[in-house]
Design an enzyme around this catalytic site. Sequence first.
Site: not given
Ligand code: PGA
Length: 243
Positions: A67, A136, A138, A143
Amino acid sequence: MRVIVTKSYDEMSRVAADELAACVRDNPACVLGLATGTTPIGLYADLVSDFEAGRLSFAGVTSFNLDEYVGLEGTHPQSYRYFMNKNLFDHVDIDIAHTHVPSGLGDDDGKVSSEYELAIRQAGGVDLQLLGIGPNGHIGFNEPTDHFPVATHRVELTESTRVANSRLFDSLDEVPRYARTMGIGTIMRARKIVLVASGENKAQILRDAIEGPVTPMVPASILQFHPNVVVVADDKAGALLSR
Ligand code: PGA
């Protein structure tokens, strides 16, 4: 699904790095799907160490990232292209022309997204997709919603994701409102998936994703239907798993 709970973040990083390294050694021309975020920083450092020690070469590897923020150029320090260059690509022998991050630019959104899908297909598909998990649930920037998006698309970020990611920006206002992300279908077509999770703020969502019902309200729960998934969690993220 194989679930590995490690004793520390460092051990989680090494175990996950070994999964990627094994993929590259088995097939030096493999296609890696890569992820950004705080969690994979340690495993990228381990892969750089492996390269520096002469144990691993990325010369034949092609990569596709999950992404990118819409509106950020690759030179922006918070862009995911910048992150990948800084944490991995600048330090190993990968051909930068064979590294792909969805474009954060481009007006014709459908065209940019479908070209990304096509490029993945033309490369032969992703052999190993690395994933983090958002608080959350995702994966990529897919999302929680009422369906599983099939292909690469533009997505409006939830407020909770913007707040979670604002720690890396000067203020919440600067966090982009949209991103371009591989879809759940894109991710599920990878031949193998390695998901890393670290920290106690991931413990409940990791349990929901692995042990709860499969639902688009917890996008990572779809991985229960994938035939070849390895979850590597550190002790804190794995604390609520029942098995
Ligand atoms: P993080 O992000 O490794 O910074 O916790 C993970 C994500 O949001 O996919």
